[in-house]
Design an enzyme around this catalytic site. Structure first.
Site, short mmCIF file in Angstrom:
data_model
loop_
_atom_site.label_atom_id
_atom_site.label_comp_id
_atom_site.label_asym_id
_atom_site.label_seq_id
_atom_site.Cartn_x
_atom_site.Cartn_y
_atom_site.Cartn_z
N CYS A 107 -3.30 -3.95 4.77
CA CYS A 107 -2.38 -4.96 5.31
C CYS A 107 -2.77 -6.38 4.90
CB CYS A 107 -2.31 -4.85 6.83
SG CYS A 107 -1.70 -3.26 7.36
N GLU B 203 0.86 -1.19 0.00
CA GLU B 203 0.00 0.00 0.00
C GLU B 203 0.89 1.24 0.00
OE1 GLU B 203 -2.05 0.71 3.84
OE2 GLU B 203 -1.40 -1.30 4.36
N HIS C 44 -1.63 -10.25 12.52
CA HIS C 44 -1.14 -9.02 11.90
C HIS C 44 -0.84 -8.07 13.06
CE1 HIS C 44 -0.86 -5.19 10.05
NE2 HIS C 44 -1.99 -4.77 10.56
P1 HMG Z 1 -3.78 6.77 21.45
O1 HMG Z 1 -5.12 7.38 21.47
O2 HMG Z 1 -2.64 7.70 21.45
O3 HMG Z 1 -3.52 5.82 22.67
O4 HMG Z 1 -3.72 5.84 20.16
P2 HMG Z 1 -4.51 5.34 23.84
O5 HMG Z 1 -4.90 6.50 24.65
O6 HMG Z 1 -5.59 4.44 23.29
O7 HMG Z 1 -3.47 4.47 24.66
C1 HMG Z 1 -2.94 3.30 24.11
C2 HMG Z 1 -2.79 2.29 25.24
O8 HMG Z 1 -1.79 2.75 26.14
C3 HMG Z 1 -4.06 2.14 26.10
O9 HMG Z 1 -4.15 0.77 26.43
C4 HMG Z 1 -3.76 2.95 27.35
O10 HMG Z 1 -4.46 2.51 28.49
C5 HMG Z 1 -2.27 2.70 27.48
P3 HMG Z 1 -5.45 -0.09 25.96
O11 HMG Z 1 -6.62 0.55 26.59
O12 HMG Z 1 -5.50 0.06 24.46
O13 HMG Z 1 -5.16 -1.47 26.41
N1 HMG Z 1 -1.56 3.72 28.29
C6 HMG Z 1 -0.56 3.42 29.14
N2 HMG Z 1 0.00 2.25 29.50
C7 HMG Z 1 1.02 2.28 30.42
N3 HMG Z 1 1.47 3.45 30.99
C8 HMG Z 1 0.93 4.63 30.65
C9 HMG Z 1 -0.14 4.66 29.70
N4 HMG Z 1 -0.87 5.64 29.13
C10 HMG Z 1 -1.75 5.05 28.27
N5 HMG Z 1 1.40 5.76 31.21
C11 HMG Z 1 -3.64 4.03 18.64
C12 HMG Z 1 -3.32 4.49 20.06
C13 HMG Z 1 -3.17 2.59 18.47
C14 HMG Z 1 -5.14 4.12 18.41
C15 HMG Z 1 -2.87 4.97 17.65
O14 HMG Z 1 -1.50 4.79 17.78
C16 HMG Z 1 -3.26 4.79 16.20
O15 HMG Z 1 -4.20 5.39 15.70
N6 HMG Z 1 -2.51 3.90 15.44
C17 HMG Z 1 -2.79 3.65 14.03
C18 HMG Z 1 -3.98 2.74 13.80
C19 HMG Z 1 -3.70 1.29 14.21
O16 HMG Z 1 -2.58 0.86 14.34
N7 HMG Z 1 -4.77 0.50 14.34
C20 HMG Z 1 -4.66 -0.92 14.67
C21 HMG Z 1 -5.83 -1.75 14.14
S1 HMG Z 1 -6.11 -1.49 12.39
C22 HMG Z 1 -4.82 -2.39 11.63
O17 HMG Z 1 -4.17 -3.17 12.25
C23 HMG Z 1 -4.57 -2.11 10.17
C24 HMG Z 1 -3.36 -1.21 9.90
O18 HMG Z 1 -2.17 -1.97 10.06
C25 HMG Z 1 -3.45 -0.60 8.51
C26 HMG Z 1 -3.63 -1.50 7.30
O19 HMG Z 1 -4.42 -2.43 7.27
O20 HMG Z 1 -3.00 -1.16 6.27
C27 HMG Z 1 -3.27 -0.06 10.88
#
Ligand code: HMG
Length: 385
Positions: free
Chosen positions: A111, A79, A233
């Site tokens: 992906c 992609e 993945h």
């Molecule tokens: P965010 O909003 O910055 O993070 O985005 P958050 O607030 O959800 O926190 C992440 C985790 O850290 C949470 O844990 C918090 O509790 C924890 P969870 O509730 O998820 O278990 N946390 C802490 N832990 C320890 N100490 C602390 C602390 N503070 C918070 N102090 C997000 C995170 C992954 C959403 C963001 O990075 C993002 O948008 N990433 C891109 C999208 C993505 O990777 N999606 C995955 C599923 S889709 C997929 O896999 C396809 C993809 O590969 C694309 C394709 O297909 O081509 C993405």
């Protein structure tokens, strides 16, 4: 006839950033990035590296004088396309010196692309048992500086040679799959970086896994007890753990512990590289193969997810002696001999790219294959071979 992965190769760029450095630069608690997201390092590609050069690096590990001429199909899942018309596979026929009578093309579905390639290649080998198919997953995962997705970036490629009587993973004829029009993640043609509804994308990923696992158990009359590992993945390493939570309370405790332990082996490489987009599932496979204690002929499950969204859950049997078919030394070398850069160096590289009429300074290159220039708006690739 047994069909599957006969050889596997991997490449990631030499430069990386430390995730703790990134957290500090973004005023985030480092524990959020290392524990909450589950990453340690993130690969940073140079401007002379792209989906084509990384694919060539990974593929060069699985090709030799004895198998090149047998390849009748080359599929690149990406992609991170370098051209809206010409397939990256065409540049590769040249760089990899493949025979002229090869069907070479590119597949895109986020992906999921490489899995589409893998299943297509499987059908091709079934119809042409004497031939081989090369499937390459190659991507640069980019969300942009200072975005929530930044911590989940990465770059690299996995190349897989498929054949009859495979030496690494025999693909079982068991699979459940589904597609649905979802707005969880996308990259419009005008943008070099992706857009994501992050938390929504996590939710859809888990929904897909849950649905396909239910269907898989029903369709093949199996349970978790039939599998030694579930590979995922991996957009970031916490994601698979989140998905596995659906198993809690539904399967035997000991089995769950075993699957969780296997999962830890499968994320060792992803943790230090980042998201490879379509290559991530296959990096999990490689990590599992090289780090876990594997039983002879053990059956494993693989969950492929591509945003947008397409998912597939399928199984395979690891073949005895599989390590002999992997260039372990080269892979270890790639992972161990990397170069840490600081956040301002990374930010400098991030915006860089070759413009029309510009050439790459050959003295600065660390890879074998590279984008050497853009001439009359055409990308020209070269290698140090
Ligand atoms: P965010 O909003 O910055 O993070 O985005 P958050 O607030 O959800 O926190 C992440 C985790 O850290 C949470 O844990 C918090 O509790 C924890 P969870 O509730 O998820 O278990 N946390 C802490 N832990 C320890 N100490 C602390 C602390 N503070 C918070 N102090 C997000 C995170 C992954 C959403 C963001 O990075 C993002 O948008 N990433 C891109 C999208 C993505 O990777 N999606 C995955 C599923 S889709 C997929 O896999 C396809 C993809 O590969 C694309 C394709 O297909 O081509 C993405």
């Amino acid at each position: 006839m047994d069909i599957g992965i006969d050889k596997i190769g991997f490449y990631t760029p030499k430069n990386y950033i430390d995730i703790v450095d990134l957290a500090k630069a973004r005023n985030q608690d480092p524990d959020k990035f290392t524990i909450g997201i589950g990453q340690e390092k993130q690969a940073v590609p140079m401007p002379y590296e792209d989906a084509v050069t990384m694919a060539a690096e990974a593929a060069s590990q699985v090709l030799d004088d004895t198998n090149n001429s047998d390849i009748g199909l080359l599929i690149v899942g990406t992609e991170s396309s370098v051209d809206e018309s010409k397939a990256s596979a065409l540049f590769l026929t040249d760089l990899l010196e493949l025979p002229a009578d090869v069907r070479a093309f590119e597949i895109k579905e986020a992906c999921y692309g490489a899995t589409a390639g893998l299943q297509t290649a499987r059908d091709y080998i079934a119809a042409n048992p004497d031939k081989k198919a090369l499937v390459i997953a190659s991507d640069i995962a980019r969300y942009g500086l200072n975005t929530p997705g930044e911590v989940t970036q990465g770059a690299g490629a996995v190349a897989m040679l498929l054949s009859a009587d495979p030496r690494i993973l025999k693909l079982e004829n068991k699979s459940t799959f589904m597609s649905r029009n979802v707005g969880d993640f996308w990259r419009p043609t005008f943008s070099k970086t992706a857009f994501a509804r992050g938390k929504y994308s996590n939710q859809i990923y888990i929904e897909f896994f849950s649905t396909l696992w239910e269907q898989f158990q029903e369709k093949y009359d199996v349970t978790a007890a039939d599998f030694k590992a579930m590979l995922f993945h991996i957009p970031y390493t916490k994601m698979g753990s989140k998905a596995m939570k659906i198993l809690e309370g539904n399967i035997d405790e000991d089995k769950l512990s075993e699957l969780k332990a296997s999962y830890q082996e499968s994320i060792k490489f992803g943790k230090v590289v980042g998201n490879l987009y379509t290559g991530s599932l296959y990096l999990s496979l490689l990590s599992y193969l090289l780090n876990a204690n594997i039983d002879s002929n053990e059956e494993i499950l693989l969950f492929s997810y591509g945003s947008g969204s397409m998912g597939e859950l399928f199984s395979g049997k690891i073949q005895p002696g599989f390590k002999d078919a992997i260039d372990i030394k080269t892979i270890e070398n790639i992972l161990q001999n990397r170069n840490k850069i600081n956040i301002s160096e990374y930010e400098g590289i991030f915006g860089q790219g070759l413009e029309n009429g510009q050439k790459t300074d050959v003295k600065a290159i660390t890879s074998t294959y590279y984008l050497s220039e853009i001439k009359e708006n055409e990308r020209i690739y070269q290698s140090h071979n």
